[in-house]
Design a protein around this motif. Sequence first.
Motif, mmCIF file in Angstrom:
data_model
loop_
_atom_site.group_PDB
_atom_site.id
_atom_site.type_symbol
_atom_site.label_atom_id
_atom_site.label_comp_id
_atom_site.label_asym_id
_atom_site.label_seq_id
_atom_site.Cartn_x
_atom_site.Cartn_y
_atom_site.Cartn_z
ATOM 1 N N UNK A 1 6.807 8.873 11.776
ATOM 2 C CA UNK A 1 5.884 7.880 11.222
ATOM 3 C C UNK A 1 6.203 6.538 11.883
ATOM 4 N N UNK A 2 5.203 5.941 12.523
ATOM 5 C CA UNK A 2 5.419 4.638 13.171
ATOM 6 C C UNK A 2 4.451 3.629 12.589
ATOM 7 N N UNK A 3 4.894 2.388 12.541
ATOM 8 C CA UNK A 3 4.079 1.301 12.010
ATOM 9 C C UNK A 3 4.056 0.180 13.031
ATOM 10 N N UNK A 4 2.860 -0.350 13.331
ATOM 11 C CA UNK A 4 2.775 -1.452 14.293
ATOM 12 C C UNK A 4 2.740 -2.772 13.540
ATOM 13 N N UNK A 5 2.905 -3.879 14.268
ATOM 14 C CA UNK A 5 2.951 -5.181 13.594
ATOM 15 C C UNK A 5 1.579 -5.626 13.086
ATOM 16 N N UNK A 6 0.512 -4.944 13.498
ATOM 17 C CA UNK A 6 -0.799 -5.295 12.933
ATOM 18 C C UNK A 6 -1.260 -4.249 11.917
ATOM 19 N N UNK A 7 -0.298 -3.482 11.335
ATOM 20 C CA UNK A 7 -0.615 -2.602 10.224
ATOM 21 C C UNK A 7 -1.195 -1.258 10.608
ATOM 22 N N UNK A 8 -0.941 -0.802 11.817
ATOM 23 C CA UNK A 8 -1.436 0.513 12.243
ATOM 24 C C UNK A 8 -0.358 1.544 11.915
ATOM 25 N N UNK A 9 -0.671 2.474 11.005
ATOM 26 C CA UNK A 9 0.296 3.496 10.583
ATOM 27 C C UNK A 9 -0.088 4.824 11.236
ATOM 28 N N UNK B 1 0.851 -1.202 0.000
ATOM 29 C CA UNK B 1 0.000 0.000 0.000
ATOM 30 C C UNK B 1 0.880 1.244 0.000
ATOM 31 N N UNK B 2 0.427 2.263 -0.717
ATOM 32 C CA UNK B 2 1.119 3.559 -0.718
ATOM 33 C C UNK B 2 0.133 4.597 -0.196
ATOM 34 N N UNK B 3 0.569 5.328 0.836
ATOM 35 C CA UNK B 3 -0.302 6.320 1.476
ATOM 36 C C UNK B 3 0.243 7.724 1.268
ATOM 37 N N UNK C 1 5.736 0.052 18.185
ATOM 38 C CA UNK C 1 6.245 0.335 16.829
ATOM 39 C C UNK C 1 7.218 -0.760 16.385
ATOM 40 N N UNK C 2 7.067 -1.231 15.132
ATOM 41 C CA UNK C 2 8.063 -2.164 14.590
ATOM 42 C C UNK C 2 8.958 -1.449 13.582
ATOM 43 N N UNK C 3 8.549 -0.261 13.142
ATOM 44 C CA UNK C 3 9.394 0.550 12.267
ATOM 45 C C UNK C 3 9.098 2.011 12.558
#
Length: 795
Positions: free
Chosen positions: A301-309, A5-7, A285-287
């Motif tokens: 910008x943080x991303x969780x392991x269940x896809x929460x941006x 996905x691109x946001x 956060x995983x990234x």
Amino acid sequence: MGYLRIFSPHPAKTGDGAQAEDLLLEVDLRDPVLQVEVGKFVSGTEMLHLAVLHSRKLCVYSVSGTLGNVEHGNQCQMKLMYEHNLQRTACNMTYGSFGGVKGRDLICIQSMDGMLMVFEQESYAFGRFLPGFLLPGPLAYSSRTDSFLTVSSCQQVESYKYQVLAFATDADKRQETEQQKLGSGKRLVVDWTLNIGEQALDICIVSFNQSASSVFVLGERNFFCLKDNGQIRFMKKLDWSPSCFLPYCSVSEGTINTLIGNHNNMLHIYQDVTLKWATQLPHIPVAVRVGCLHDLKGVIVTLSDDGHLQCSYLGTDPSLFQAPNVQSRELNYDELDVEMKELQKIIKDVNKSQGVWPMTEREDDLNVSVVVSPNFDSVSQATDVEVGTDLVPSVTVKVTLQNRVILQKAKLSVYVQPPLELTCDQFTFEFMTPDLTRTVSFSVYLKRSYTPSELEGNAVVSYSRPTDRNPDGIPRVIQCKFRLPLKLICLPGQPSKTASHKITIDTNKSPVSLLSLFPGFASQSDDDQVNVMGFHFLGGARITVLASKTSQRYRIQSEQFEDLWLITNELILRLQEYFEKQGVKDFACSFSGSIPLQEYFELIDHHFELRINGEKLEELLSERAVQFRAIQRRLLARFKDKTPAPLQHLDTLLDGTYKQVIALADAVEENQGNLFQSFTRLKSATHLVILLIALWQKLSADQVAILEAAFLPLQEDTQELGWEETVDAAISHLLKTCLSKSSKEQALNLNSQLNIPKDTSQLKKHITLLCDRLSKGGRLCLSTDAAAPQTMVMP
């Protein structure tokens, strides 16, 4: 799940959900996506393309956008440029201009079995196996040193030069180990290693200025910053389990900021090793990355392991709200004056009536009463006694507490003079409702074989009284004194006509029979012995009291000067009680002899000698302890030595020093015991001297209290603050103020520091001077105007 996905996120109001038009592109790639990178991956162009790593495939896409003419906004398309099917399962990849190529990026993929595969855009270049490989770790490329960095399963950071990788033996010939041994130049050799002692989560290489670049390694418990050559620049021990990190440029010169996310949903920001900020996140956060979105710099910008941006911002938007001007209304100063006066009156009344706290009579809150049993306990409670006699008696004391209001944390502490001992000296109570009665009892007995300086005990209750303004309560203290019976420490004894120390007390009433004064101490009932009585202390001292048959005098005599005090005091108290019962108001005692200062000074010298002796012993003990440790160190060095030298009697020296240390420690302990006993005797003698001065000069109760405060400032004698220097300072102050002869004396400054004196001559001189000034009509007081020199009245 294989979705890419691109946001393009828009700033939203707090509480709004995600906007549908934020998602520019969503493609189902059918294979799980391991990693996504952006770089110059297509030949013939320097445009950026998207590299997507799957477990068995590397795909490079071009992403293009077309301007939309409807409200849904711009559209994106993705087109596959080329793909590489991988022979081995991929783990991760890194890219860069390997070997210093210009205008294009090469890709290096690490497989799960430890092979590094290098792709030059559309073509496969070579593959190399990492030596001693077990499990893949994070992989990064440093353009400054043109090398790859990874963390091996040996828990060490390893660096491999690209040149060495390129010229090493090909991966396909891995089996030809013999050839590899012969052509050692072709073997893949590591450039440098650094053992960090833990697995790493990620590696990041940063170079913000031309001079230096840093390698950041995030371990499971520590965070390392290394130089290009593998030396540690700094490291930070983490108190939590990290999940991702990102070093970025710092505002201050020579430092680097790092964002570290952890498994407690926190994001920490460090400047080198200093924690500058910590913030809570709604997810782990995983990234994490920092970017500039919609002209807003520094968006995290943080991303969780269940896809929460989430795009968040450290800081606040400027507040554009301005408070409107309030319409100013006319002030009525007369009304304000009246109100002010009323308030001041209320404040004044409150201050007059109750001070800072609402004061109530303390006796109303809590009543404390103490009853000392007239008889001994049927079974003595004395334990561990060191008194020579077979049976040491004990007497029960009962303390009753009765409260009127609710009280918190009431604590009763009981004090008696050593060597008297209590079976229990601390009690706690809770008075949760008014009008409760609590009673506790304990026993008192003589523990050691010398005489206490007082038979008076003190029961002190500290408690908190809750008020409306202060629910925790106002701390208060109430105390109640009690007198222990003389028979607790004293037995009837044989009177003795001769003794080395005697004092005579005069009275203004006819003599009283000693049998009626000391009913429990009569050893004979003959009529001719009513004017002589003997006492024998459990500690060993013998005292005789004689009442004159003709004159109104009583004589107390004993072998030791300090032993006179308790019996003299008891005699005066019992005479006062006797005449009070008879209804006689004007009974008075007096003392007309000279104050026995010489005997008193001998006790002071003995006490001071023990103090000096204690200091010398402690110094010696300290020296021997230093010597002991030095020998131990020498011995340890000998034992650790690979080629041990002979001991040269060091063990004998150690043994001898040890025995000396033990002997000195015993001597210090014994000296402390003697010093404590000597201080008790000194206190007894001091009480006696104060009593005699009071009877001699007919001092009032206030003046006696000043003398007691000056002569008995300490409950216990310590090495830091001793009796001699404290008393000397107090007496010097009295001589300088209320007993001064001239204004010149008042100008003398006292030494502000209390140090142990060289000898006791100064103290003895001041005590003699005090008695001399009192005999010449000087009077003790503590008011400030008393500092004016008085006209001495000659008696």
